[in-house]
Design an enzyme around this catalytic site. Structure first.
Site, short mmCIF file in Angstrom:
data_model
loop_
_atom_site.label_atom_id
_atom_site.label_comp_id
_atom_site.label_asym_id
_atom_site.label_seq_id
_atom_site.Cartn_x
_atom_site.Cartn_y
_atom_site.Cartn_z
N ASP A 187 0.87 -1.16 0.00
CA ASP A 187 0.00 0.00 0.00
C ASP A 187 0.92 1.23 0.00
O ASP A 187 2.12 1.13 0.25
CB ASP A 187 -0.96 0.01 1.20
CG ASP A 187 -2.15 0.94 0.97
OD1 ASP A 187 -2.08 1.79 0.05
OD2 ASP A 187 -3.14 0.85 1.71
C1 BGC Z 1 -4.98 3.39 -0.04
C2 BGC Z 1 -5.09 2.44 -1.21
C3 BGC Z 1 -4.91 3.19 -2.50
C4 BGC Z 1 -3.57 3.90 -2.47
C5 BGC Z 1 -3.30 4.70 -3.72
C6 BGC Z 1 -3.71 4.22 -0.12
O1 BGC Z 1 -3.73 5.23 0.86
O2 BGC Z 1 -5.01 2.68 1.18
O3 BGC Z 1 -6.34 1.80 -1.18
O4 BGC Z 1 -5.00 2.32 -3.59
O5 BGC Z 1 -3.55 4.80 -1.37
O6 BGC Z 1 -4.09 5.83 -3.75
#
Ligand code: BGC
Length: 820
Positions: free
Chosen positions: A307
């Site tokens: 993530d």
């Molecule tokens: C989120 C993800 C997301 C990623 C990119 C993160 O903060 O938890 O779900 O895909 O950011 O935006």
């Protein structure tokens, strides 16, 4: 000699990079560090003690099993042309047009990888559609809807040049209704979420786009999802580490990993490891989780990406099974962005000095590129639309180091005719919770009052706006937010429909005014036929919900209206669970939960209100009487300041959602699986078909692992049929559900009823159809922590079929294993 890619432009961004390994976060109960000090052979039984993650190395290599063999060979061939530096950057994100970017390698005609949010739309999309949210899709209990939604959404992504859609979501699962992201995911039930994951992934990948199963795993709260950092130069010193979800082995398998197993089985291309720690180790450097559970037990063949900012080490994460770091070149520490990466140049150095083996980096690249070739993304794939880059707020154009080139037209319209489908999906996802005195469907009402700040147009732009006051809520905030190119509001859609009947429509959208004024004055000249009250509940990433009531004084708005209006119909647009204290009010004749229905919010609601569509959706969670009835509270505060003090103990074990309410006989307002129709259904005669396998082995035959795990777990072992009839006078869809009660020989804590089958069938008034439920071995097994396998308990099972988790109409029993 081949031309080498020139990555010198990246060096400027590396000056502040923490050195690989050296800054690996080590905690007393964390990964032992970058040294290969403990190598656990993979064929040994590994028990995961509660609250601790044993080390498991090395990271298993992909072999393409399950249909990726040809693509694997292509990926290996491609890999053989890469330099060490190119390999390192294939595993490292870079600022660029998409929310995640892998650099192009022009000499190989490789244009890079574009990763984009998210679960309800293309987040950075203009001229693209906003589909129904995850929770809405789950409420449909409709496999075809889930597939079609996934397929159409991915088609739009592809049109804009996305290679990887960052979704669907099985974490959060909805352990607590307060989690800020439940609406992005599906149901507070592993079985239903598993089906949703599988259908969505197959749909997306059939459209030629890679899917990403996120957030792995036990990502059940937003509060302290990331460490808090001291504001030092590199922002790498923890004040307090991210919350640790402490989950025991059985719970992990039967609740949180279950839907991710469906994702692996659907041959999802990638997994996203989550922000939280799992049993003390960061999910992205938890070797037990990634090397053992995911890549060995579930046989996952694709790649694991972090993530955004969930990478907290270089070598330690790589050895633990993570294959790609995101966003990479610029790293998110907590909510702070700093330059540098644990990967990138540091990874190049680590490969060159042997700290990361060639075998491991090669496996990382092969894992990344196999799905790419499998889906034919090397063939005539659309280029990235320049407009998505312009809309990128994560890495805006002035942060790009690489000179990204755009080809093809910009601002492409990828919507096709999807809005018609979204309208149908919205109606199919709207749950009718109460309907008395034949309030619905509406029968040409002549005097309509529309009330509430959720009814009308959005006055300040819906995109990621924090709980805006005016405007209908069809999507919410964070990385799952969407840019509407069009939004049908309830006000517009109802007004247009009411005009056909020559009706009078009066509108009161100011909640403060409604609660402070005497309503009859406002709606003179005569008493309305129906008052439609629109309430909303905002939710967003990074913040958990503080309460389960509707926003903007919603309860008081209903009370104010219902005091005078004897036919008050309440419609909610919200993330999921809301306690509904007004549900017993005699003048509240109907309640509809429409969740976040996407761009056709108004039209799809009109279809239900006026009876053009007979409601069929069912709750994918429990609506309790009181907020205090829910268990498993989030960890929202710690009173101590120790670095690792944020702990969330999943002590409720399997008692998640309805499993808890059932185990303790707690009355609920509306149970899991509940939802009304404009007709009535009966269900009778639940019986086994064919010969019942009465002498199954308790443990499955050990077969070579396929994506999803041991294939023996996915084989049908028992088939049941039942008769469902439409006993009312309106045609409609029924959603018969099958629940299993395990024998007493199953270990303590086994829930009384667990969903193990459902179907959605069309029945004309008076019609009867046979419904078949096929149960797989996994469905009638529990996770035996000693055997480290799925075991069918001896003794008698009870199978219960009906129309919700508390409305069983027929049951039967069966025994599969005679001896213990
Ligand atoms: C989120 C993800 C997301 C990623 C990119 C993160 O903060 O938890 O779900 O895909 O950011 O935006």
């Amino acid at each position: 000699m081949k031309l080498q890619a020139d990555y010198s432009f990246l060096l400027s961004g590396l000056l502040l990079a923490p050195s690989v390994g050296a800054s690996t976060c080590q905690t007393p109960i964390d990964h032992p560090g970058p040294a290969f000090s403990f190598v656990q052979p993979l064929n040994t039984t590994i028990l995961s003690p509660y609250g601790h993650s044993p080390a498991v190395y090395p990271s298993p290599k992909t072999n393409g099993t399950g249909g990726w063999e040809k693509a694997l060979a292509q990926a290996k061939d491609w890999l053989s042309q890469l330099t060490v530096e190119e390999k390192a950057w294939m595993a490292t994100g870079q600022p660029g047009p998409c929310v995640g970017n892998i650099l192009p390698i022009p000499r190989l005609n490789f244009t890079g990888l574009c990763l984009q949010n998210g679960p309800q739309c293309l987040q950075q999309g203009d001229y693209s559609s906003v589909f129904v949210s995850g929770v809405s899709a789950a409420a449909s209990w409709d496999r075809k809807l889930l597939y079609d939604r996934g397929y159409a959404m991915a088609t739009e992504h592809k049109g804009k040049g996305t290679h990887v859609v960052l979704g669907p979501i099985a974490g959060p699962l909805g352990r607590s209704p307060y989690d800020g992201r439940t609406w992005e995911g599906f149901a507070a039930d592993p079985y239903l979420t598993g089906v949703c994951m599988e259908e969505t992934i197959i749909g997306m990948q059939d459209a030629g786009v890679q899917a990403n199963a996120k957030h792995f795993i036990a990502n059940e709260q937003e509060t302290q999802r990331n460490p808090t950092y001291a504001a030092d130069a590199n922002a790498t010193t923890y004040i307090q580490d991210s919350v640790s979800s402490n989950v025991n082995d059985r719970t992990l398998h039967e609740i949180y990993m279950w839907p991710f197993a469906n994702a692996a089985r659907a041959r999802v291309s990638s997994f996203m490891c989550s922000y939280n720690r799992l049993n003390g180790s960061h999910s992205c450097q938890n070797s037990y989780l990634l090397n053992h559970l995911l890549k060995t037990e579930l046989g996952f063949q694709g790649y694991v990406m972090s993530d955004w900012g969930a990478t907290h080490s270089g070598v330690a994460s790589i050895e633990s099974g993570m294959d790609m770091t995101m966003p990479g070149g610029f790293t998110l520490y907590g909510e702070l962005w700093t330059e540098g990466s644990y990967f990138g140049q540091n990874l190049t150095d680590a490969i060159n000095n042997g700290t990361v083996s060639t075998d491991r980096i090669d496996d990382m690249i092969v894992r990344i590129m196999t799905p790419y070739f499998w889906l034919g993304q090397d063939q005539d794939y659309p280029s990235v639309d320049a407009s998505v880059g312009a809309l990128n707020t994560d890495s805006p154009p002035d942060t790009w180091l690489y000179p990204w080139q755009f080809t093809g037209t910009s601002n492409r319209d990828v919507r096709s005719n999807h809005s018609q489908m979204i309208r149908e999906h919205g109606a199919a996802s709207t749950v009718l919770l109460k309907n008395e005195r034949n309030a619905l469907p509406l029968r040409k009402p002549r005097n309509i009052v529309i009330v509430g700040n959720d009814a009308g147009p959005v006055t300040q732009g819906a995109y990621n706006q924090n709980n805006f006051e005016y405007g209908t809520l069809a999507n919410a905030g964070g990385s799952g937010t969407c840019r509407f190119s069009f939004l049908s509001t309830p006000l517009d859609a109802i007004t247009a429909r009411a005009r056909q009947d020559g009706a009078l429509v009066q509108t009161w959208l100011n909640n403060t005014l409604i609660t402070e004024k005497a309503m009859p004055d406002l709606w003179n000249p005569e008493h309305p036929d129906v008052c439609l009250v629109f309430l909303k509940g905002w939710s967003e990433e990074n913040i958990d919900r503080r309460f389960l009531e509707l926003d903007w004084n919603g309860n008081a708005v209903v009370e104010a209206v219902a005091k005078y209006c004897s036919n008050t119909v309440v419609v909610t647009h919200s993330a999921g669970v809301n306690v509904l204290p007004f549900a017993d009010h005699p003048n509240v004749t109907a309640i509809l939960a429409a969740h976040y229905p996407g761009e056709e919010a108004g039209n799809s609601l009109v279809d239900i209100l006026y009876g053009d569509v007979n409601p069929s959706a069912k709750l994918p969670y429990v609506i309790a009487y009181n907020e205090s009835d829910y268990n498993a509270p989030l960890t929202t505060d710690v009173q101590t300041n120790g670095t690792y003090d944020w702990q969330s103990w999943f002590d409720e074990e399997l008692e998640v959602g309805y499993r808890y309410f059932d185990a303790h006989d707690i009355p609920v307002r509306y149970e899991f699986g509940f939802g009304l129709s404009y007709t009535t259904f009966n269900l009778s005669r639940l019986a086994a078909t064919g010969s019942v396998a009465t002498n199954l082995t308790a443990l499955p035959e050990q077969r070579p692992v396929q994506p999803g795990g041991n294939p023996a777990l996915w084989e049908t072992v028992y088939t049941l049929t039942t008769e469902v009839s439409n006993s009312g006078s309106v045609d409609g869809y029924a959603i018969p559900q099958l629940y299993v009660g395990f024998p007493d020989t199953a270990p303590a804590g086994t829930p009384p009823s667990q969903l193990r089958g459902f179907d959605k069938i069309w029945l004309e008034a008076g019609e009867t159809k046979t419904v078949t439920f096929e149960l797989m071995r996994r469905d009638v097994s529990y996770w035996d922590v000693v055997a480290q396998d799925w075991r069918i308990p001896a003794g008698q099972f009870t199978f219960k079929a009906g129309f919700s988790s508390r409305d069983f109409r027929a049951n039967t029993t069966a025994t599969f294993v005679r001896d213990h």
